[in-house]
Design an enzyme around this catalytic site. Structure first.
Site, PDB file in Angstrom:
ATOM      1  N   ASP A  73       0.710  -1.295  -0.077  1.00 42.67           N
ATOM      2  CA  ASP A  73      -0.022  -0.092   0.180  1.00 42.67           C
ATOM      3  C   ASP A  73       0.821   1.269  -0.016  1.00 42.67           C
ATOM      4  OD1 ASP A  73       0.837  -0.967   2.522  1.00 42.67           O
ATOM      5  OD2 ASP A  73      -0.667   0.282   3.275  1.00 42.67           O
ATOM      6  N   GLU A 130      -0.615  -1.987   5.137  1.00 42.56           N
ATOM      7  CA  GLU A 130       0.280  -2.043   6.529  1.00 42.56           C
ATOM      8  C   GLU A 130       0.312  -0.903   7.092  1.00 42.56           C
ATOM      9  OE1 GLU A 130       3.402  -0.941   8.827  1.00 42.56           O
ATOM     10  OE2 GLU A 130       3.306   0.058   6.992  1.00 42.56           O
ATOM     11  N   HIS A 357       7.697   8.777   4.490  1.00 41.71           N
ATOM     12  CA  HIS A 357       6.415   9.467   4.586  1.00 41.71           C
ATOM     13  C   HIS A 357       6.749  11.071   4.253  1.00 41.71           C
ATOM     14  CE1 HIS A 357       4.428   6.335   7.177  1.00 41.71           C
ATOM     15  NE2 HIS A 357       5.106   5.987   6.394  1.00 41.71           N
TER      16      HIS A 357
END
Length: 385
Positions: A73, A130, A357
């Site tokens: 993902d 996840e 991220h």
């Protein structure tokens, strides 16, 4: 590994990077993975725990079996990179490298299918969701370890800031659990000019926030119970001349053992209850665990370190690294089956060092071949002819 496979792995990785999908919506990614596995000649099982895929490769007669896991993902982040393979799905990007993890595991499946120099069964686990912490649990609930027997399960994740291709891991807890909490303090509120005529949840809330800081410093062992308790949000329903009737405090906790996790959960409510009782106000309390601590088993960690050393040399493998306070839902798989989670360096500085991220992150294609070689070495070591 051949240059041809390296090029294919890069193509696969960049294709997935261009078409990222959010948690539980990895429909095209899962189809891409399943089709590749079928093309390689593996037995393929789709829709495990939602969009999860399991590929099975058997060789020889040994009953031994291991599982290798990658996540699929992406994140709800708008990518700011400018290279050709930038995300085509606005607001969604592979900012954690799951495209690279999937490409490496596909590369290992391709090579092992072509040259099955092992004796046993390999389960290639491609996990959805996840990032929200529910994908591993969903696959487990759907029979991942009851439909198929695995003696051990292994996972791998890239880590920016560690030199390209170096490996780090440790036996025991390598990553922390993550839990969130929500506290709602209910009072009467009132006029800002007449605070004595009501009860003020802001004052109580401020005392709660301050008191929560004593949980780690005064309730947990500084040596044996490393933890983090962070208040991340403080909201009220008041305005400039109105004392609110409600305050909502929310935050995040991290710890490395289940015992510490439960101690924090109880301590937060004890603090809240005490402050609210002293002020004569009511409260509501919620505590939700998203990830357990990721705990590697001793023998499987030795196996992972040994395989990594064969690939990059002992000088490039740290088998006793420091623990990370980030979290990973592979932790739930390690509560079902023995195994090890290892981190592979994505690079430093401008060459792979951009944090996970982050809208400027990209998986380092230079480590694809290293990761594939690691998986292949681990399989051949653990399932020898």
């Amino acid at each position: 590994m051949t240059m041809t496979l390296t090029k294919k792995a890069i193509e696969w990785r960049r294709h997935m990077h261009q078409y990222p999908e959010l948690s539980t919506k990895e429909f095209k990614t899962a189809e891409f993975v399943a089709n590749k596995l079928a093309e390689f000649g593996l037995e393929v099982h789709r829709d495990i725990g939602g969009t999860g895929v399991v590929g099975i490769l058997k060789n020889g007669t040994s009953p031994r079996a291991i599982g290798l896991r990658a996540d699929m993902d992406a994140l709800q982040i708008h990518e700011q990179n400018t290279f050709d393979h930038i995300s085509k799905n606005s607001g969604v990007m592979h900012a954690c490298g799951h495209d690279g993890h999937t490409a490496m595991l596909l590369g290992a499946a391709h090579t092992l299918a072509e040259n099955p120099d092992f004796n046993g069964t390999v389960y290639f686990i491609f996990q959805p969701d996840e990032e929200r912490g529910t994908g591993a649990k969903a696959m487990i609930a759907d029979g991942l370890f009851t439909r198929w027997h695995m003696d051990a399960v292994y996972g791998m994740h890239n880590i920016p800031g560690v030199a390209k291709g170096k490996f780090v891991t440790r036996a025991g807890a390598i990553m922390a659990s993550e839990s969130s909490f929500k506290i709602v303090i209910k009072a009467t509120g009132g006029h800002a000019a007449l605070p004595h005529m009501g009860t003020d949840p802001i004052v109580v809330g401020a005392q709660v926030v301050t008191a929560l800081q004593t949980i780690v410093s005064r309730n947990l062992s500084a040596i044996a119970e490393t933890a983090v308790v962070s208040v991340t949000n403080f909201e009220t329903n008041g305005t400039v001349n109105v004392i609110p009737s409600q305050v909502t405090i929310s935050g995040d906790t991290r710890s490395f053992t289940d015992a510490t996790l439960h101690k924090i959960e109880k301590a937060i409510e004890r603090v809240v209850a005490g402050q609210c009782m002293a002020a004569g106000v009511d409260y509501e309390y919620e505590f939700n665990n998203s990830y357990l601590s990721t705990i590697n088993t001793q023998q499987e960690t030795i196996h992972a370190v040994t395989a990594a050393e064969k690939v990059v040399g002992a000088d490039n493998v740290n088998g006793n690294c420091e623990r990370y306070t980030i979290s990973e839902d592979f932790s739930f798989m390690l509560r079902e089956v023995e195994g090890c989670y290892i981190l592979i360096g994505n690079g430093e500085g401008a060459c792979g060092g951009t944090a996970l991220h982050n809208p400027l992150y990209d998986f380092n294609d230079d480590i694809l071949s290293i990761g594939i070689d690691y998986w292949m070495t681990l399989v051949n070591d653990q399932l020898p002819k």
